[in-house]
Write a protein that holds these residues in place. Structure first.
Motif, PDB file in Angstrom:
ATOM      1  N   GLY A 132      85.598   2.953 -32.813  1.00 20.18           N
ATOM      2  CA  GLY A 132      85.671   1.507 -32.659  1.00 20.18           C
ATOM      3  C   GLY A 132      85.486   1.020 -31.247  1.00 20.18           C
ATOM      4  N   ARG A 133      85.457   1.896 -30.265  1.00 18.70           N
ATOM      5  CA  ARG A 133      85.284   1.503 -28.873  1.00 18.70           C
ATOM      6  C   ARG A 133      83.806   1.450 -28.505  1.00 18.70           C
ATOM      7  NH1 ARG A 133      88.171   5.344 -24.947  1.00 18.70           N
ATOM      8  NH2 ARG A 133      87.077   3.942 -23.522  1.00 18.70           N
ATOM      9  N   THR A 134      83.499   0.575 -27.568  1.00 22.82           N
ATOM     10  CA  THR A 134      82.148   0.474 -27.028  1.00 22.82           C
ATOM     11  C   THR A 134      82.172   0.938 -25.583  1.00 22.82           C
ATOM     12  OG1 THR A 134      81.588  -1.379 -28.474  1.00 22.82           O
ATOM     13  CG2 THR A 134      80.212  -1.049 -26.535  1.00 22.82           C
ATOM     14  N   ARG A 135      81.400   1.956 -25.295  1.00 20.56           N
ATOM     15  CA  ARG A 135      81.302   2.477 -23.929  1.00 20.56           C
ATOM     16  C   ARG A 135      79.978   2.038 -23.342  1.00 20.56           C
ATOM     17  NH1 ARG A 135      83.837   5.617 -27.426  1.00 20.56           N
ATOM     18  NH2 ARG A 135      85.716   6.782 -26.827  1.00 20.56           N
ATOM     19  N   HIS A 136      80.039   1.534 -22.124  1.00 19.96           N
ATOM     20  CA  HIS A 136      78.858   0.949 -21.505  1.00 19.96           C
ATOM     21  C   HIS A 136      78.250   1.903 -20.485  1.00 19.96           C
ATOM     22  CE1 HIS A 136      81.085  -2.598 -23.023  1.00 19.96           C
ATOM     23  NE2 HIS A 136      79.879  -3.085 -23.239  1.00 19.96           N
ATOM     24  N   PHE A 137      76.929   1.973 -20.492  1.00 18.34           N
ATOM     25  CA  PHE A 137      76.174   2.804 -19.563  1.00 18.34           C
ATOM     26  C   PHE A 137      75.058   1.957 -18.959  1.00 18.34           C
ATOM     27  CE2 PHE A 137      78.125   5.788 -22.405  1.00 18.34           C
ATOM     28  CZ  PHE A 137      78.371   6.925 -21.661  1.00 18.34           C
ATOM     29  N   ILE A 138      74.891   2.055 -17.648  1.00 19.31           N
ATOM     30  CA  ILE A 138      73.755   1.391 -17.018  1.00 19.31           C
ATOM     31  C   ILE A 138      72.638   2.413 -16.833  1.00 19.31           C
ATOM     32  CG2 ILE A 138      75.143  -0.349 -15.856  1.00 19.31           C
ATOM     33  CD1 ILE A 138      74.824   1.261 -13.282  1.00 19.31           C
ATOM     34  N   VAL A 139      71.409   1.938 -16.921  1.00 14.40           N
ATOM     35  CA  VAL A 139      70.221   2.777 -16.756  1.00 14.40           C
ATOM     36  C   VAL A 139      69.800   2.664 -15.301  1.00 14.40           C
ATOM     37  CG1 VAL A 139      67.905   3.292 -17.582  1.00 14.40           C
ATOM     38  CG2 VAL A 139      69.587   2.283 -19.134  1.00 14.40           C
ATOM     39  N   GLN A 140      70.029   3.705 -14.524  1.00 12.53           N
ATOM     40  CA  GLN A 140      69.684   3.711 -13.110  1.00 12.53           C
ATOM     41  C   GLN A 140      68.359   4.416 -12.907  1.00 12.53           C
ATOM     42  OE1 GLN A 140      72.787   5.347 -10.664  1.00 12.53           O
ATOM     43  NE2 GLN A 140      73.973   3.462 -10.674  1.00 12.53           N
ATOM     44  N   THR A 141      67.535   3.859 -12.033  1.00 20.30           N
ATOM     45  CA  THR A 141      66.230   4.430 -11.715  1.00 20.30           C
ATOM     46  C   THR A 141      66.034   4.419 -10.213  1.00 20.30           C
ATOM     47  OG1 THR A 141      65.121   2.286 -11.832  1.00 20.30           O
ATOM     48  CG2 THR A 141      65.240   3.553 -13.868  1.00 20.30           C
ATOM     49  N   GLY A 142      65.080   5.226  -9.772  1.00 21.98           N
ATOM     50  CA  GLY A 142      64.617   5.073  -8.401  1.00 21.98           C
ATOM     51  C   GLY A 142      64.804   6.239  -7.486  1.00 21.98           C
ATOM     52  N   GLN A 143      65.587   7.248  -7.828  1.00 22.38           N
ATOM     53  CA  GLN A 143      65.761   8.399  -6.960  1.00 22.38           C
ATOM     54  C   GLN A 143      65.462   9.668  -7.735  1.00 22.38           C
ATOM     55  OE1 GLN A 143      69.635   8.454  -5.206  1.00 22.38           O
ATOM     56  NE2 GLN A 143      69.146   6.901  -3.695  1.00 22.38           N
ATOM     57  N   HIS A 144      65.117  10.710  -6.982  1.00 21.36           N
ATOM     58  CA  HIS A 144      64.870  12.011  -7.601  1.00 21.36           C
ATOM     59  C   HIS A 144      66.198  12.731  -7.693  1.00 21.36           C
ATOM     60  CE1 HIS A 144      62.735  15.656  -8.711  1.00 21.36           C
ATOM     61  NE2 HIS A 144      61.629  14.940  -8.729  1.00 21.36           N
ATOM     62  N   TRP A 145      67.029  12.274  -8.677  1.00 19.56           N
ATOM     63  CA  TRP A 145      68.399  12.762  -8.747  1.00 19.56           C
ATOM     64  C   TRP A 145      68.487  14.206  -9.188  1.00 19.56           C
ATOM     65  CZ3 TRP A 145      68.339   7.532 -10.967  1.00 19.56           C
ATOM     66  CH2 TRP A 145      68.932   6.603 -10.112  1.00 19.56           C
ATOM     67  N   HIS A 146      67.877  14.488 -10.344  1.00 20.05           N
ATOM     68  CA  HIS A 146      68.213  15.739 -11.016  1.00 20.05           C
ATOM     69  C   HIS A 146      67.403  16.902 -10.469  1.00 20.05           C
ATOM     70  CE1 HIS A 146      69.028  18.584 -14.260  1.00 20.05           C
ATOM     71  NE2 HIS A 146      70.082  17.864 -14.501  1.00 20.05           N
ATOM     72  N   GLY A 147      66.144  16.972 -10.826  1.00 26.62           N
ATOM     73  CA  GLY A 147      65.344  18.107 -10.426  1.00 26.62           C
ATOM     74  C   GLY A 147      65.794  19.385 -11.113  1.00 26.62           C
TER      75      GLY A 147
END
Length: 854
Positions: free
Chosen positions: A515-530
């Motif tokens: 019943g809970r809603t968890r919010h996530f923002i979509v971040q872009t712009g850096q080579h984070w993971h690799g």
């Protein structure tokens, strides 16, 4: 037994404790209690240096009762110590076997030794002793205990211990596929790119060597740029210039604007890294490289790593085809539909350029430096090239009109080759601010505060999310149960647009079965993971592990100390989902609200400060004592930024005094924990825009919160303050909050981390193993000729960084016995750090963009 344990922790009472154990009549005890007494006797003998007798007593204890977890753990520690003293790998194998036996029998302290096992597997497995012990006990240890260490296991696929890690990951992929799917997917994509690049370079070098005359047969030239396979180029993570740019923020934003191919254009049903074009390209290049010369070329490590990760992904997809197909559809659409528009990306570029002007050590009267001119020229070329505009027109007809209209004016104002380019740094900043205001107004007028999911992504709106778990549930180190797992019911119908400091994000709401809603923002712009993972993901994992230590310690548990570690889900190498609360705002927003209320430009203190410390030509005035900087700093504090700016903002934001008190206490504790980590790991750059906090709870999340390394691979920081605790924060917390909450929280957290059997050194060893490897890989991309670190080169760097961190942590942690004997305050380490953070002499030496006056 309690009395004997008390003697064990008193160095001068070891003999007395041993006599007490020896005088105990074992006939009155059950077998498990007899085993515990023999274990205690072994500990006393080990502390007294009688290693052979200690080993005999540990063996006797487990012979009497072989299900004693503490007995296995103590024997493992003894064998580990014997290996450190003798170097005999037989002891190493015994130690690993004992540690895993302790985990098998449910020892919580035994689970803290898992990073030690992984460390030994990485650096001490020359004779295969650790690998043999791990393979032998693999099926006896519960799989869930490895879930929190899955990032390290994935990294081990690229190292010499890869076969042992693969055997463990195969079982995890079969039992808990969603625990590793997101990271494995992104790693496969990046490894595929690296493998193709390395094979192409080796093929070009081999062909060049074959064509060269015999007298010049040893020379290696720069690899030729051959044709790129569609399977490799079909993904926008192939961005080679991000890390080589003079300014990472500007280059990243410009590359994001110039990028036009959708993140989801790969075959989603085929899976990431599974496209036939990319695999065929690597295989064909490898085959051609081998056949183009008579000398056989050894298969590169990048290709071996890619093949291992690809095989693991294929196994996971074969065991869970439906889950993988649904996740591919979801991640593909998120990566393509919820990225910023071209105008939003251009606004981020202009804002980053303006920050670059402010960070330069010159005033407005100085000429524009050549490095900034080169940067501006690259931005104009990347953002407004004809190819970029044409691609934008195909992707979004509504956006290309705006970009095309801006092209001539932008190049006229900001291209260094144009006649209208400003001559001074102040004129350039003025034009950049004008462009920032223009683009900001355009974005706010054209973009609504919320978008419709049905219009933005019909696929996600209609997609059935059957058996897809809420991301991040396998990261807390607890045993997952089928009844406790929260699954996704759907995605909220409204997609909110979040704007912070000229950056735009899309916020998705994931609705769970609870019943809970968890919010996530979509971040872009850096080579984070690799291929090496994200530094921020490693920091979040470190925070979760530290939270486990705080939960075990009575002092920190009574104060409910826990750092906020949001969930980070990699989508692609340059796109990720970050969990956040809807009430999030940044520390810098409070300052901007105050500036807007009083009609003041936010950059006014920066401009005034730089004018005071520079001469008429814009050059820095030599000020060895720092008197000019101190006077300029005091004037800004007195006339522009008062000490109650943040307090006024929070008083007007929070509804009641009760909310304010709870927020103040939680926010103070959170900043104390992040301040401790900043000091221990030398993390800097805590500008107001990078400190996010939830107004309804006080939980904080700091972006770009990870350490940096010098040329030698050792932690370093150039800032004079250990962490951010400025006058505005001190006023908001009040002296009672600083002395009663902030200092105490730092000291207690350090004490919990340095507690007996905390395992913080083993946790740090895994962090630095992966982080130093990631630093070395980034250095290879920036500095030609840099070679990958070998295990014998990596180990000393890891040990050096651990040693430095432990020394700084020990300085903050209270030492009750020593401090009381010498009449010193137990919190003197934390007090000295707070005094250094609040010292105006240190604050005035900070960069103006750090806003030391706020």
């Amino acid at each position: 037994m309690l009395q004997a344990r008390a003697h064990l922790h008193a160095p001068g009472e070891l003999t007395l404790g041993l006599h007490l154990v020896n005088s105990t009549n074992l006939d009155y005890f059950q077998p498990q209690h007899q085993a515990e007494l023999f274990r205690l006797k072994g500990q006393f003998l080990q502390a007294l240096g009688e290693r052979d007798q200690a080993n005999s007593n540990y063996s006797t204890a487990l012979t009497i009762w072989d299900q004693l977890p503490d007995g296995w753990l103590s024997w493992g520690s003894h064998c580990d110590e014997m290996y450190e003293n003798s170097g005999n790998h037989a002891w190493l194998e015994y130690a690993v076997s004992c540690y895993l036996q302790a985990v098998k029998h449910g020892s919580c302290a035994g689970r803290t030794m898992l990073p030690r096992v992984l460390h030994l597997l990485s650096f001490e497995n020359e004779g295969g002793a650790v690998g043999r012990a791990l393979d032998r006990k693999l099926n006896e240890v519960p799989l869930w205990v490895w879930l929190i260490w899955s990032p390290q296991l994935l990294m081990s696929l690229q190292r010499g211990e890869g076969p042992h890690a693969r055997a463990l990951l195969v079982q995890i992929a079969q039992a808990f596929p969603q625990a590793i799917y997101y990271s494995l997917r992104t790693m496969v994509l990046c490894l595929r790119e690296f493998a193709f690049k390395v094979v192409q370079e080796k093929r070009a070098a081999a062909a060049k060597a074959q064509q060269a005359p015999p007298s010049h047969g040893g020379s290696i030239s720069t690899p030729a740029s051959g044709p790129v396979s569609p399977g490799i180029d079909s993904h926008p993570s192939v961005s080679g210039g991000v890390d080589r740019a003079s300014s990472e923020a500007v280059a990243v934003a410009a590359a994001a604007l110039a990028r036009t191919k959708s993140q989801g254009t790969e075959s989603t049903l085929g899976g990431p890294g599974m496209s036939k074009g990319g695999e065929a390209a690597v295989s064909k290049a490898d085959t051609t490289a081998g056949s183009s010369t008579t000398q056989k070329i050894e298969k590169p490590q990048e290709v071996i790593s890619f093949e291992a990760a690809k095989e693991l992904m294929e196994f996971l997809r074969s065991k869970h085809p439906t889950m993988a197909q649904v996740l591919e559809v979801v991640l593909g659409d998120i990566g393509s539909r919820f990225v910023p528009k071209p105008e939003e990306r251009l606004l981020a570029v202009v804002h980053a350029l303006l920050l670059r002007c402010y960070k330069l050590p010159f005033s407005n009267a100085a000429d524009v430096p050549q490095s900034l001119k080169r940067e501006l020229h690259g931005v104009c070329k990347a953002c407004f090239s004809s190819d970029t505009v044409n691609r934008h027109s195909r992707n979004s007809k509504a956006s290309v009109v705006t970009i095309a209209d801006y092209k001539d004016r932008f190049i006229h104002d900001l291209n260094p080759e144009a006649p209208g380019f400003p001559s001074t740094l102040g004129d350039l900043a003025t034009k950049l601010k004008a462009w920032k205001d223009l683009l900001q107004n355009t974005v706010e007028e054209s973009m609504p505060p919320a978008l419709s999911l049905e219009q933005e992504s019909p696929v996600l709106h209609e997609q059935s999310l059957v058996d897809i778990a809420m991301p991040g549930q396998y990261m807390n180190g607890e045993e997952p149960s089928q009844e406790g797992i929260v699954f996704l019911e759907g995605i909220s119908a409204n997609v909110h647009v979040v704007r912070r400091h000229c950056s735009s994000y899309r916020r998705l709401g994931f609705i769970g079965t609870d019943g809970r809603t968890r919010h996530f923002i979509v971040q872009t712009g850096q080579h984070w993971h690799g291929s090496t993972g994200s530094s921020e993901e490693r920091m979040m994992q470190l925070l979760r592990l530290v939270n486990g230590l705080l939960e075990k310690h009575p002092e920190s548990r009574s104060r409910r100390l826990a750092a906020h570690a949001p969930i980070i889900v990699p989508v692609y190498s340059q796109i990720r989902l970050v969990e956040e609360d809807t009430s999030y705002c940044t520390y810098g927003e409070a300052y901007e609200v105050n500036c807007a209320r009083y009609g003041r430009q936010p950059d006014q203190p920066i401009v005034q400060f730089k004018q005071r410390i520079c001469d008429d030509r814009g050059q820095l005035i030599i000020d060895p004592k720092g008197e000019l900087r101190q006077q300029a700093y005091r004037d800004i504090e007195t006339t522009i930024v008062t000490e109650n700016v943040f307090s006024q903002y929070m008083y007007k934001t929070l509804p009641t005094c009760s909310h304010l008190w709870n927020f103040k206490k939680q926010f103070c504790s959170q900043l104390a924990l992040s301040g401790l980590l900043s000091h221990v790991m030398l993390i800097g750059g805590r500008i107001p825009a990078k400190i996010c906090f939830a107004r309804n709870s006080g939980r904080t999340f700091q972006t770009d919160f990870f350490p940096s390394y010098g040329q030698q691979g050792v932690l370093e920081r150039s800032e004079p303050v250990p962490f951010r605790l400025t006058r505005n924060l001190q006023t908001f917390f009040t002296p009672f909050g600083v002395e009663g909450v902030f200092i105490t929280a730092m000291a207690v957290a350090a004490q919990a981390s340095m507690a007996h059997h905390s395992g913080i050194a083993h946790i740090l060893s895994m962090f630095f193993r992966d982080d130093v490897m990631a630093w070395n890989k980034r250095l290879q991309g920036k500095t030609p000729g840099t070679t990958p670190l070998k295990p014998h080169q990596l180990k000393p760097l890891v040990q050096r960084n651990i040693k430095d961190c432990m020394e700084r942590l020990q300085m903050v942690a209270p030492s009750l016995t020593g401090d009381i004997q010498h009449g010193l305050a137990v919190q003197r380490g934390a007090v000295s750090l707070v005094e250094a953070a609040l010292n105006p002499r240190n604050l005035c030496r900070m960069d103006p963009t750090w806003h030391p006056w706020f």
